[in-house]
Scaffold this active site. Structure first.
Site, PDB file in Angstrom:
ATOM      1  N   CYS A   4      12.340  60.313  42.154  1.00 29.02           N
ATOM      2  CA  CYS A   4      11.645  59.054  42.456  1.00 29.02           C
ATOM      3  C   CYS A   4      11.023  58.468  41.181  1.00 29.02           C
ATOM      4  O   CYS A   4      10.300  59.138  40.447  1.00 29.02           O
ATOM      5  CB  CYS A   4      10.562  59.295  43.513  1.00 29.02           C
ATOM      6  SG  CYS A   4       9.608  57.813  43.882  1.00 29.02           S
ATOM      7  N   CYS A  63      12.543  46.291  52.573  1.00 25.93           N
ATOM      8  CA  CYS A  63      12.196  46.629  53.956  1.00 25.93           C
ATOM      9  C   CYS A  63      11.963  45.342  54.761  1.00 25.93           C
ATOM     10  O   CYS A  63      11.141  44.503  54.383  1.00 25.93           O
ATOM     11  CB  CYS A  63      10.941  47.497  53.991  1.00 25.93           C
ATOM     12  SG  CYS A  63      10.463  47.939  55.681  1.00 25.93           S
ATOM     13  N   CYS A  76      11.955  51.636  62.707  1.00 25.90           N
ATOM     14  CA  CYS A  76      13.015  51.553  61.691  1.00 25.90           C
ATOM     15  C   CYS A  76      14.373  51.280  62.331  1.00 25.90           C
ATOM     16  O   CYS A  76      15.239  50.656  61.718  1.00 25.90           O
ATOM     17  CB  CYS A  76      13.080  52.848  60.875  1.00 25.90           C
ATOM     18  SG  CYS A  76      11.824  52.949  59.581  1.00 25.90           S
ATOM     19  N   ASP A  83      -6.700  59.176  48.301  1.00 30.84           N
ATOM     20  CA  ASP A  83      -5.863  59.823  47.305  1.00 30.84           C
ATOM     21  C   ASP A  83      -6.716  60.629  46.329  1.00 30.84           C
ATOM     22  O   ASP A  83      -6.356  60.784  45.171  1.00 30.84           O
ATOM     23  CB  ASP A  83      -5.065  58.754  46.531  1.00 30.84           C
ATOM     24  CG  ASP A  83      -3.932  59.385  45.740  1.00 30.84           C
ATOM     25  OD1 ASP A  83      -3.472  60.468  46.126  1.00 30.84           O
ATOM     26  OD2 ASP A  83      -3.527  58.798  44.727  1.00 30.84           O
TER      27      ASP A  83
HETATM   28  S1  SF4 Z   1      13.867  49.579  54.936  1.00 30.03           S
HETATM   29 FE1  SF4 Z   1      12.017  49.725  56.186  1.00 30.03          FE
HETATM   30  S2  SF4 Z   1      12.717  49.433  58.324  1.00 30.03           S
HETATM   31 FE2  SF4 Z   1      14.512  49.881  57.061  1.00 30.03          FE
HETATM   32  S3  SF4 Z   1      14.760  52.104  57.278  1.00 30.03           S
HETATM   33 FE3  SF4 Z   1      13.591  51.748  55.411  1.00 30.03          FE
HETATM   34  S4  SF4 Z   1      11.470  51.896  56.044  1.00 30.03           S
HETATM   35 FE4  SF4 Z   1      12.683  51.646  57.924  1.00 30.03          FE
HETATM   36  S1  SF4 Z   2      13.090  53.014  45.716  1.00 31.44           S
HETATM   37 FE1  SF4 Z   2      11.325  54.131  46.546  1.00 31.44          FE
HETATM   38  S2  SF4 Z   2      12.031  56.262  46.689  1.00 31.44           S
HETATM   39 FE2  SF4 Z   2      13.470  55.191  45.357  1.00 31.44          FE
HETATM   40  S3  SF4 Z   2      12.732  55.522  43.274  1.00 31.44           S
HETATM   41 FE3  SF4 Z   2      11.809  53.610  43.996  1.00 31.44          FE
HETATM   42  S4  SF4 Z   2       9.838  54.222  44.874  1.00 31.44           S
HETATM   43 FE4  SF4 Z   2      11.059  56.080  44.696  1.00 31.44          FE
END
Ligand code: SF4
Ligand code: SF4
Length: 436
Positions: free
Chosen positions: A304, A338, A278, A218
């Site tokens: 975001c 996730c 996913c 980064d």
């Molecule tokens: S939560 Fe994780 S597995 Fe589900 S769509 Fe989002 S990135 Fe993919």
């Molecule tokens: S959930 Fe993920 S995309 Fe949404 S505001 Fe939070 S960091 Fe950003």
């Protein structure tokens, strides 16, 4: 969310789901290199012979080798390496990376794929980068690492888990009087940690073979997640961050990891991308508090919370403030839901351990820090980069969203005359929310 931490908003939003993935038929742990073979020298070669014994390759550590054929400081000397030697070196590099705390390392071509540029150009043209003008200025370099390092032929990507032993995220997010700090930022600045480890890795490589190389995490305009995906370090989830699926035990699946890379002029064998797992899941899109994931694999950084609380320098748009809740530095929501993070490992890195109780501190206590205390308590942390003014701006928003209480009101009133117009404006908004 970072992902170089994975994540800064500047690495997100231009994932390319349309990439044609080639299934990686080997589970990661079975791929050559991780926690496995070591290289053996025989008559001056990097490997002369691989002994197979009980179906296990035993190769002596390359780190103990000095290659007699390489004149010092002659980076072009590695042109003498044949395919077998390069393959053995790739194995050794993975082993060294493992010893340095990386959970995986993959190697990819440095050349450009058409989708990389298209995705970034579309994202920038739509203005999704917000105030990150440097993204536009450095767009070409991001897509073409050769502009950073003309002799580059490979991008080595590595990941390092960071999930710390901290107060449960759900509990903090559910208590409006507490401050939520993105879990990647609770310990030492990942830029320093990951970069230092990659530098050590590079030193081990150069002790074996002279190379031209540069280390990044980064810290330069490189499409880190794109190159990491390309070499199979993980796939980009619908939230645009990289996710890994490692068989265990121990498993290092999930997305709670930092990534970094080494640009190198060594033509090491490359790894294949891994499939996207996913499936039909849309949990991250549903969970995003601000609707920043505008479609699968598309992030509008302007919405975001990670961008708004870290990268964005000015006033936070009022319609978004109530949605930020008590998130004062970054946001993890799309990763918290996730399913691939359900069994993600906790980091064993002491550097990522929680500092100053920032995993569950009260908003009021943090709002009381003057600049000297802010600088002292965030020394060595990524949080320091946003400065005291943005810190107060963010906490003012969180106090505006906090349950009404005399304590919150008093804290806000104490900053109503702050020297910063930015802070004052957010404090006045928050006072209104507290019914003042
Ligand atoms: S939560 Fe994780 S597995 Fe589900 S769509 Fe989002 S990135 Fe993919
Ligand atoms: S959930 Fe993920 S995309 Fe949404 S505001 Fe939070 S960091 Fe950003």
């Amino acid at each position: 969310m970072p992902q170089s931490s994975q994540n800064p908003a500047n690495q997100r939003g231009f994932a390319a789901p349309q990439v044609a993935f080639q299934p990686d038929v080997q589970p990661r742990r079975e791929q050559p290199g991780f926690g496995q073979p070591r290289a053996q020298r025989e008559r001056g070669g990097l490997i002369g012979k691989l002994h197979t014994c009980c179906e296990v390759f035993i190769i002596l550590a390359m780190s103990e080798i000095e290659h007699p054929g390489f004149p010092a400081n002659d980076a072009s000397a590695h042109a003498n390496l044949n395919a077998a030697e390069l393959a053995a070196l790739a194995i050794a590099i993975r082993q060294w990376a493992s010893e340095l705390g990386f959970s995986a390392l993959t190697i990819g071509e440095a050349g450009v794929l058409p989708h990389m540029g298209e995705g970034l150009r579309r994202w920038l043209a739509a203005g999704c980068h917000g105030d990150m003008d440097y993204m536009v200025r450095h767009a070409s370099v991001r897509i073409h690492p050769v502009e950073l390092m003309p002799s580059v032929s490979r991008v080595i990507s590595a990941r390092m888990p960071y999930w710390p032993d901290a107060a449960p995220a759900a509990g903090v997010l559910g208590n409006g009087a507490l401050a939520y700090v993105s879990r990647y930022a609770l310990g030492r600045d990942y830029h320093k940690v990951v970069r230092a480890r990659l530098q050590k890795l590079l030193e081990r490589i150069t002790r074996t073979v002279p190379v031209n190389a540069r280390v990044f995490t980064d810290s330069a305009p490189v499409l880190e997640a794109e190159f990491a995906q390309r070499s199979g370090l993980g796939w980009r989830g619908k939230h645009t961050l990289l996710i890994a699926r490692d068989p265990g035990p121990p498993s290092s699946s999930g997305s709670w990891f930092f990534i970094g890379e080494i640009l190198i002029d060594l033509p090491l064998p490359v790894d294949a991308p891994v499939p996207n797992h996913c499936g039909r899941c849309t949990a991250c899109l549903t969970a995003c508090p601000t609707g920043a994931i505008i479609a699968p694999y598309q992030l509008d950084a302007r919405r975001c919370i990670s961008y708004l609380t870290i990268e964005h320098p000015g006033s936070i748009p009022e319609p978004l403030r109530p949605l930020i809740g008590n998130r004062i530095y970054g946001c993890d929501d799309c990763q918290l839901v996730c399913p691939w993070n359900r069994h993600a490992p906790q980091s064993v890195e002491k550097d990522f351990a929680v500092r100053n109780g920032l995993d569950c501190a009260s908003l009021v206590s943090l709002f009381a820090w003057d600049e000297a205390e802010f600088l002292q308590r965030t020394a060595g942390s990524a949080i320091r980069r946003i400065g005291h003014e943005r810190w107060l701006r963010n906490i003012a928003v969180a106090l505006g969203n906090a349950p009404k209480s005399p304590e919150h009101l008093a804290a806000l009133r104490a900053r109503a005359g702050d020297a910063s117009a930015l802070v004052r404006e957010h404090v006045h908004w928050a006072l209104g929310r507290q019914g003042a």
